[in-house]
Design a protein around this motif. Structure first.
Motif, mmCIF file in Angstrom:
data_model
loop_
_atom_site.group_PDB
_atom_site.id
_atom_site.type_symbol
_atom_site.label_atom_id
_atom_site.label_comp_id
_atom_site.label_asym_id
_atom_site.label_seq_id
_atom_site.Cartn_x
_atom_site.Cartn_y
_atom_site.Cartn_z
ATOM 1 N N GLY A 44 0.841 -1.189 0.000
ATOM 2 C CA GLY A 44 0.000 0.000 0.000
ATOM 3 C C GLY A 44 0.872 1.234 0.000
ATOM 4 N N LEU A 47 0.888 0.280 4.936
ATOM 5 C CA LEU A 47 -0.548 0.039 4.957
ATOM 6 C C LEU A 47 -0.844 -1.195 4.122
ATOM 7 C CD1 LEU A 47 -3.639 1.004 5.031
ATOM 8 C CD2 LEU A 47 -3.081 2.194 2.915
ATOM 9 N N ASN A 76 -3.596 -2.902 1.772
ATOM 10 C CA ASN A 76 -4.771 -2.554 0.980
ATOM 11 C C ASN A 76 -5.472 -3.839 0.540
ATOM 12 O OD1 ASN A 76 -6.622 -1.245 -0.738
ATOM 13 N ND2 ASN A 76 -5.250 -1.499 -2.478
ATOM 14 N N ARG A 131 -11.450 -3.897 2.694
ATOM 15 C CA ARG A 131 -11.157 -2.585 3.264
ATOM 16 C C ARG A 131 -9.900 -2.049 2.607
ATOM 17 N NH1 ARG A 131 -10.878 -3.030 9.583
ATOM 18 N NH2 ARG A 131 -10.677 -0.769 9.308
ATOM 19 N N ARG A 132 -10.006 -0.828 2.085
ATOM 20 C CA ARG A 132 -8.843 -0.226 1.437
ATOM 21 C C ARG A 132 -7.773 0.146 2.456
ATOM 22 N NH1 ARG A 132 -11.223 4.456 -2.146
ATOM 23 N NH2 ARG A 132 -9.120 4.511 -2.991
ATOM 24 N N PHE A 133 -8.148 0.237 3.720
ATOM 25 C CA PHE A 133 -7.200 0.506 4.799
ATOM 26 C C PHE A 133 -7.333 -0.655 5.790
ATOM 27 C CE2 PHE A 133 -8.347 4.433 2.808
ATOM 28 C CZ PHE A 133 -7.164 5.161 2.744
ATOM 29 N N GLN A 148 -4.864 -3.702 13.311
ATOM 30 C CA GLN A 148 -6.047 -3.287 12.560
ATOM 31 C C GLN A 148 -6.912 -2.441 13.481
ATOM 32 O OE1 GLN A 148 -7.488 -7.178 11.151
ATOM 33 N NE2 GLN A 148 -6.946 -6.552 9.064
ATOM 34 N N LEU A 172 -9.822 4.627 10.068
ATOM 35 C CA LEU A 172 -8.778 4.583 9.051
ATOM 36 C C LEU A 172 -7.412 4.910 9.663
ATOM 37 C CD1 LEU A 172 -9.088 6.328 5.584
ATOM 38 C CD2 LEU A 172 -7.002 6.509 6.912
ATOM 39 N N GLU A 174 -3.049 4.751 8.685
ATOM 40 C CA GLU A 174 -2.091 4.644 7.592
ATOM 41 C C GLU A 174 -0.790 5.321 8.031
ATOM 42 O OE1 GLU A 174 -3.227 7.224 4.272
ATOM 43 O OE2 GLU A 174 -4.630 8.230 5.608
ATOM 44 N N GLU A 177 -4.220 8.951 11.301
ATOM 45 C CA GLU A 177 -5.556 8.433 11.592
ATOM 46 C C GLU A 177 -6.616 9.349 10.990
ATOM 47 O OE1 GLU A 177 -7.705 6.792 15.589
ATOM 48 O OE2 GLU A 177 -7.174 8.921 15.580
ATOM 49 N N GLY A 201 -7.783 9.844 7.859
ATOM 50 C CA GLY A 201 -7.717 10.465 6.537
ATOM 51 C C GLY A 201 -7.112 11.840 6.604
#
Length: 533
Positions: A126, A143, A145, A152-154, A178, A182, A184, A201, A203
């Motif tokens: 990711g 991350l 993906n 989940r994309r994150f 996890q 979100l 990353e 966190e 976004g």
């Protein structure tokens, strides 16, 4: 002590990665579709920063042709192993898709602003990767993906050990953490027997923040702190908004700092808009009795003025570039004499027009970052456009769906409709040389005003930005004359429109000639003045 004033890197300078090597602090920031790739700044006192160079060669083959707006190079992570600098980053070729079509690379250098090794591709789970060095071992964090339908994309944070010489994986990939929210941009450090994960966190918008987790083992399991280390999601009145994407660094005397991105919004009738993009800030950090990092001022909101444990080390004002180096930036490729020439006419920049402004391949544009809400740019241009397909001028740029430009171009005789008769526009024949003011947003392109000008001599173009207003003008016989009414500069922001936007507003010069790619325009005296306040 030194007092720094945030943001320390102003204007488009997001996703800062801070590292200390000896007496110097270095910050690498995202460049997305812009060159130079991965700008690096340095400072001795954390308050005064200078451009140190960039990771030349970060774009494979020297090109980002075709990458989407706000794609390209995301979130470089800079590290220092005591001998070499390391940088890892991701080239994102699709934005808003399940796959992102990304590749993660690693490069090294003995000097952060010097020559970097040819990037090598590594495991690409990711975006926003980072390196962790411990006892001669090298770990890649990332991350994860999950691109599958319903995935989940994150989907969590993973770590893979890499062979230091080959960069190939050693053993399996470990899932560290996890979380429902979100997360990353992982960064890892070790302190007092704990491994700390510092996470972006929520976004990169208004919900952004920094969250910390820790474990006794590198491979986990990790427990999250019950409160954020940094965020502004709970208070719109904080002057530094979108605070997040952090990295912790220790000073030589054992104190701690947090670098993070932030943004200074304008409050407009359309809502909050960050025309300057996301910027770099630094906070002071302490550790509480339970061993969690906390902002020294308390709470989780970023401070504007911060005392840091350094001796002031002011830098001389940066000299204007004699070539097309920093602070000039270009789209998707480095400037090349074939289209941006500083030798053909001493003291001038000659641009050869190529594709139109919406191209992802060959845009003849040179731009510099707008760093304050009060700014003024001007340039003198000389050109002989003979068809409506040829134009050159001054531009305020965010991306192909958000720009304002005042261009020297050709149009039909007054009163005659547009019929595409470019072959009739020869000097001395039918047609006029004009300044055309154009406004572009997601709904299309509009010609706001047209002013006829003589073609026999250069013309000086300018624009004044006051908050959300941009007013263009030109100079004739020493008199500044407005062109059109004030335009909405706030549309050139991360927050306007529905598509993802990650960069910042720029001011610069451009030229186009999509038919022949032969039209040239000469520019001199470019000036961009940004005034705090």
């Amino acid at each position: 002590m030194t007092v720094l004033h945030n943001p320390v890197l102003r204007g488009f300078a997001p996703d800062p990665s801070l590292v200390r090597a000896g007496d110097w602090y270095y910050v690498a920031t995202s460049s997305f579709e812009w060159f130079p790739t991965v700008p690096v700044h340095r400072s001795r006192d954390l308050a005064h920063w200078e451009y140190a160079g960039h990771v030349e060669g970060a774009a494979p083959g020297g090109s980002l042709a075709g990458v989407p707006d706000s794609g390209g190079i995301w979130a470089p992570s800079l590290s220092w192993d005591g001998e070499r600098f390391w940088v890892t980053y991701t080239v994102v070729r699709s934005v808003g898709t399940p796959y992102f079509d990304l590749d993660t690379y690693v490069s090294t250098a003995t000097e952060a602003g010097g020559e970097w090794s040819t990037p090598r591709r590594v495991a690409s789970h990711g975006f926003d990767p980072a390196m962790f060095h411990e006892g001669g071992r090298l770990w890649l964090l990332n991350l994860q993906n999950d691109h599958r339908p319903g995935g989940r994309r994150f989907a969590g944070i993973v770590a893979t050990e890499l062979d230091r010489d080959t960069l190939s994986p050693v053993g399996k990939t470990h899932l560290l953490l996890q979380h429902d929210r979100l997360i990353e941009g992982p960064k890892l450090l070790r302190r007092d027997g704990w491994y700390y994960l510092v996470l972006a966190e929520g976004g990169t918008g208004w919900e952004h923040g920094v969250r910390v987790a820790r474990s006794r083992e590198l491979t986990g399991p990790y427990a999250l702190d019950d409160r954020p280390l940094l965020t502004t999601r709970d208070d719109e009145s904080v002057p530094l908004q979108k605070a997040g994407h952090g990295e912790l660094v220790e000073t030589p005397d054992g104190q701690w700092l947090l670098s993070h991105l932030t943004a200074r919004p304008l409050h407009t009738p359309g809502g909050r808009r960050c025309t300057l993009g996301r910027e770099t800030a630094i906070q002071a950090v302490t550790w509480d009795a339970e061993g969690w990092p906390r902002l020294r001022q308390g709470g989780w909101h970023p401070a504007v003025d911060v005392d840091v444990p350094t001796r002031p080390h002011p830098l001389p004002p940066a000299a204007p570039p004699e070539d097309l180096s920093w602070p000039w930036s270009t789209l998707r490729e480095a400037p090349d004499p074939s289209w941006a020439d500083t030798t053909a006419r001493p003291g001038w920049i000659r641009l050869r027009g190529r594709h139109g402004p919406e191209s992802r391949w060959a845009t003849s544009l040179l731009a510099q970052r707008v760093t304050e809400h009060h700014a003024e740019a001007e340039v003198t241009v000389e050109a002989r456009p003979v068809t409506f397909t040829q134009a050159a001028g001054l531009v305020l740029w965010y991306n192909p769906e958000a720009y304002l430009s005042l261009d020297l171009t050709w149009t039909e005789p007054e009163g005659e409709p547009q019929r595409g008769q470019q072959w009739r526009g020869t000097p001395g024949a039918e047609g006029r040389t004009v300044l055309g003011l154009v406004e572009r947003d997601e709904e299309g392109t509009r010609q706001v005003a047209v002013v006829e000008v003589p073609v026999e001599k250069p013309v000086t173009l300018g624009v004044t930005v006051e908050g959300a207003d941009a007013r263009f003008w030109y100079v004739r016989d020493g008199v500044r004359t407005a062109v059109g009414a004030a335009l909405d500069f706030s549309r050139l922001s991360d927050d306007h429109g529905s598509r993802l936007r990650f960069t910042g507003a720029m001011a610069g010069i451009h030229a186009r000639d999509p038919v022949d790619a032969a039209f040239t325009a000469d520019f001199t005296g470019f000036r961009l003045t940004c005034t705090p306040g």
